[in-house]
Write a protein that holds these residues in place. Structure first.
Motif, mmCIF file in Angstrom:
data_model
loop_
_atom_site.group_PDB
_atom_site.id
_atom_site.type_symbol
_atom_site.label_atom_id
_atom_site.label_comp_id
_atom_site.label_asym_id
_atom_site.label_seq_id
_atom_site.Cartn_x
_atom_site.Cartn_y
_atom_site.Cartn_z
ATOM 1 N N GLN A 108 0.697 -1.230 -0.044
ATOM 2 C CA GLN A 108 0.063 0.122 0.085
ATOM 3 C C GLN A 108 1.097 1.167 0.204
ATOM 4 N N SER A 109 0.772 2.144 -0.971
ATOM 5 C CA SER A 109 1.566 3.281 -1.240
ATOM 6 C C SER A 109 0.898 4.585 -1.750
ATOM 7 N N GLN A 169 -1.637 -3.257 -3.839
ATOM 8 C CA GLN A 169 -1.353 -4.425 -4.527
ATOM 9 C C GLN A 169 -1.800 -5.792 -3.244
ATOM 10 N N TYR A 170 -2.888 -6.666 -3.468
ATOM 11 C CA TYR A 170 -3.191 -7.469 -2.532
ATOM 12 C C TYR A 170 -3.458 -8.981 -3.391
ATOM 13 N N GLY A 171 -2.798 -9.789 -2.649
ATOM 14 C CA GLY A 171 -2.703 -11.396 -3.069
ATOM 15 C C GLY A 171 -2.551 -12.060 -1.994
ATOM 16 N N HIS A 188 -9.060 -8.617 -2.614
ATOM 17 C CA HIS A 188 -9.381 -7.343 -2.074
ATOM 18 C C HIS A 188 -10.050 -6.714 -3.295
ATOM 19 N N PRO A 189 -11.510 -6.257 -3.289
ATOM 20 C CA PRO A 189 -12.130 -6.101 -4.581
ATOM 21 C C PRO A 189 -11.495 -4.764 -5.387
ATOM 22 N N VAL A 190 -10.537 -4.040 -4.814
ATOM 23 C CA VAL A 190 -9.894 -2.975 -5.517
ATOM 24 C C VAL A 190 -8.308 -3.285 -5.840
#
Length: 705
Positions: free
Chosen positions: A517-518, A523-525, A589-591
């Motif tokens: 997160q920046s 990015q999420y996996g 994550h949906p986004v």
């Protein structure tokens, strides 16, 4: 005695005009010549081309003048390295013929030839009998269910024994041997043969190409044996179908054509194998071999229709060999020709295509143009306007077609099963001798890798070196020689390296997360994987996700991350094999979730799980077979044992001994030279990959980083 007529028929052009229409497919024979090295494949092929009128002068392998061995390396070494295709006519039949290598390092050439052929001629040396590579190519033919006939060659040589070879075939292979001929005379006195179907003797008179065939009566000393084998042939032919059996039971015999019909049925059903004999070098028996190719090997109509998958709906479909069917073909070989550029060899299974037409590469989902169609004769080319169902040819034009790609009409797509090739077992690091050659090197290696699916090129991430991999020392030696001759690139080479592998002993689970997160979009996996040892037929990747905890669109990215992670194991960075991976849980994550995030998470989870699954190293084990004089058996066995070898076979035959052993590849570098020294040049090894086995801990400790 009467002279036998062995003249051939007209030119291919006249033949095609005469045979226009569907009827011509019945007259096509797509065949390969396969055997152990030095059994006489190329010599037999040269005679076939001469007697069918394809060439006017016979070339010899030992002189470097054989038409089919056209590469400079083949001429110098006296061996076949690349398969060569040609066409010829015999008694109103059109024969597409592929002469294949006998050396195990070039088994890729045999594999892809068998993939597109309908029948095979297996040549055995009358002296050596059933040798190791003979068994390998026989198994390859079994894998593709290809009917075959046998030609026992070199019966004029000292030590030749036709009956021994037939008995070896009976013992080692599942097919019933069906001798159609018996030799008259032995070794240097070999002068003719008995045709067991017609019960007539055929004698050769004269030498060289002027040898003539005369028909006569069966010699008295062979009559009883010949009659017994004739009756056995008639009985087996009668059992081929109910109609023939009924006639045999009624009349006690069959007509000559009925016997042939029965033998053909047995051959096409993979129940038996017709056996012929002769001496290719002395021009004896080749015309009768050609007759047998026509009589007993299948046309494209005699083999099951080619099956594939429609990429639009996933349904299984088949293609019937007919010009009225939609066009479909299979690319089985890519060659870089110095004069015309990229050549794509392909077999047409249905329909026909004209030069200048568009084709659809259904494997890659791309359109390609066929600018020119060629009929090949080794490295010589002849223009064709079109190519039809059942034929084999080459095309100029396709830019992105690789070995194993399917070609078809876009409106009727089909994807045929690709060819499975063996993995390389030996590598060597190379670098160009001059800076100017650096860029040329990569382009040249890419071209060679396109031609040969068993040749691999990679960049070592740590050292930056270019590493090439292949099937053996000879394979890589030929590649380096081609770089020098064809591409004018000189390279420096390192020591040969063994292609080790890594695997696991137990089951383990691990979670991998990639969360960043920046400020903006992150990015999420998140994935949970389970790894376990894989059994032979199991899938490598299993999707066990339920309830949509990970959306389906991210599953391919997870699979890709696992596949990439498997290329570099956790112990020493070697590729991983025999590992089954199950995707069992995760979150998204949906986004912020993306393909790259899930791909990275999968790679992290996989490496974590593997570290917990008791990983260990594997080394390639080679099957080594040596035929040595009895005087040197002790020395040869001692040397094998000193190389961590395990002897599994020792068979004595007259003054020679056949040894078989499993030896780690790491211990075999320079073995051929050492063996020649031990046996005064009288023993030659046959070496092929067998399997992977765990490396002893004392050795693996040196390899683990």
């Amino acid at each position: 005695m009467s002279v036998v007529d062995v003249k051939s028929y007209p030119t291919p052009e006249l033949w095609r005009e005469k045979m226009e229409g569907e009827h011509y497919i019945k007259k096509i024979r797509n065949i390969g010549i396969v055997a152990h090295i030095d059994a006489g494949k190329t010599t037999a092929t040269e005679r076939i081309l001469y007697y069918t009128g394809k060439i006017s002068r016979i070339g010899e392998v030992d002189d470097g003048t054989a038409v089919m061995d056209w590469m400079e390396q083949e001429k110098e070494r006296g061996i076949t390295i690349t398969s060569a295709a040609t066409t010829c006519l015999w008694k109103n039949h059109y024969i597409n013929l592929i002469d294949t290598p006998g050396h195990v390092d070039f088994t890729v050439e045999v594999e892809r030839a068998l993939r597109v052929l309908d029948g095979v001629v297996v040549i055995f040396c009358g002296v050596e009998g059933v040798e190791s590579q003979s068994e390998t190519v026989w198994r390859q033919a079994n894998r593709y269910s290809i009917p075959r006939i046998v030609f026992v060659n070199k019966l004029d040589r000292v030590g030749a024994d036709f009956y021994r070879v037939v008995e070896e075939i009976r013992k080692k292979f599942a097919l019933i041997p069906l001798p159609l001929q018996l030799p008259i005379g032995e070794e240097k006195d070999f002068r003719g043969l008995v045709d067991l179907i017609r019960m007539k003797a055929l004698f050769w008179e004269g030498e060289g190409l002027d040898v003539k065939i005369f028909e006569g009566e069966v010699p008295s000393y062979l009559r009883e044996r010949a009659l017994s084998l004739h009756k056995d042939l008639v009985m087996k032919a009668a059992e081929a179908n109910d109609e023939l059996l009924e006639k045999f039971l009624e009349k006690g015999d069959l007509e000559i054509e009925e016997i042939k019909e029965g033998i053909r049925s047995i051959t096409l059903a993979h129940k038996g194998v017709p056996i012929l004999c002769g001496s290719a070098l002395k021009n004896k028996g080749i015309q009768l071999l050609l007759d047998a190719i026509i009589d007993y090997l299948p046309s494209p109509l005699d083999v099951p229709p080619m099956k594939g998958v429609n990429p639009l709906n996933g349904e299984r479909e088949k293609r019937i060999p007919s010009n009225r069917e939609p066009f479909s073909a299979f690319a089985f070989k890519i060659v870089t020709d110095p004069y015309v550029g990229r050549l794509t060899y392909f077999r047409v299974y249905s329909g026909k295509i004209k030069a200048g037409s568009q084709v659809y590469n259904s494997t890659k989902g791309e359109q390609e143009r066929i600018t020119r169609i060629l009929e090949m004769h080794a490295n010589h080319r002849k223009e064709k306007k079109e190519i039809s169902a059942g034929e084999i040819g080459a095309a100029i034009g396709p830019k992105n077609v690789d070995t194993g790609d399917s070609l078809c009409e876009k409106e009727h797509p089909i994807v045929f099963e690709k060819i499975k090739f063996a993995e390389p077992v030996i590598s060597v690091a190379i670098e160009p001798k001059t800076k100017l050659d650096e860029e040329k090197l990569f382009v040249s290696l890419y071209k060679l890798a396109q031609e040969d699916p068993t040749f691999r090129v990679r960049q070592d991430e740590e050292t930056g070196q270019t590493v090439i991999s292949g099937m053996g020392e000879l394979h890589l030696d030929i590649i380096l020689d081609r770089l020098q001759r064809e591409f004018k690139i000189s390279v420096k080479t390192g020591k040969p390296q063994v292609a080790y592998r890594e695997t696991i002993r137990t089951k383990a689970k691990a979670r991998g997360q990639y969360i960043r997160q920046s400020g903006g979009k992150g990015q999420y996996g998140d994935v949970l994987l389970e790894v376990e040892p894989k059994k032979n037929e199991e899938e490598i990747f299993i999707d066990k996700i339920k309830g949509g905890v990970i959306p389906k669109e991210f599953i391919p990215a997870i699979k890709k991350g696992i596949e990439e992670a498997m290329q570099n194991g956790v112990l020493a960075g070697y590729p991983m094999i025999n590992v089954k991976v199950s995707l069992i849980d995760g979150s998204y994550h949906p986004v912020d979730s993306s393909e790259i995030a899930f791909k990275t998470a999968a790679s992290i989870a996989f490496k974590k799980a593997v570290r917990q699954a008791n990983p260990y190293l594997l080394e390639p084990i080679m099957k080594v077979e040596v035929k040595t004089p009895q005087d040197f058996v002790g020395e040869v066995m001692g040397d094998i044992t000193s190389r961590r070898g395990q002897i599994y076979k020792m068979e004595t035959e007259k003054d020679a001994c056949h040894l078989g052993a499993y030896v780690p590849l790491a211990e075999l570098f320079g073995y051929a030279t050492r063996l020649r020294s031990l046996t005064k040049g009288k023993a030659i090894p046959y070496i092929e990959f067998s399997h992977y086995a765990e490396i002893p801990s004392s050795i693996s400790e040196k390899l683990v980083v």
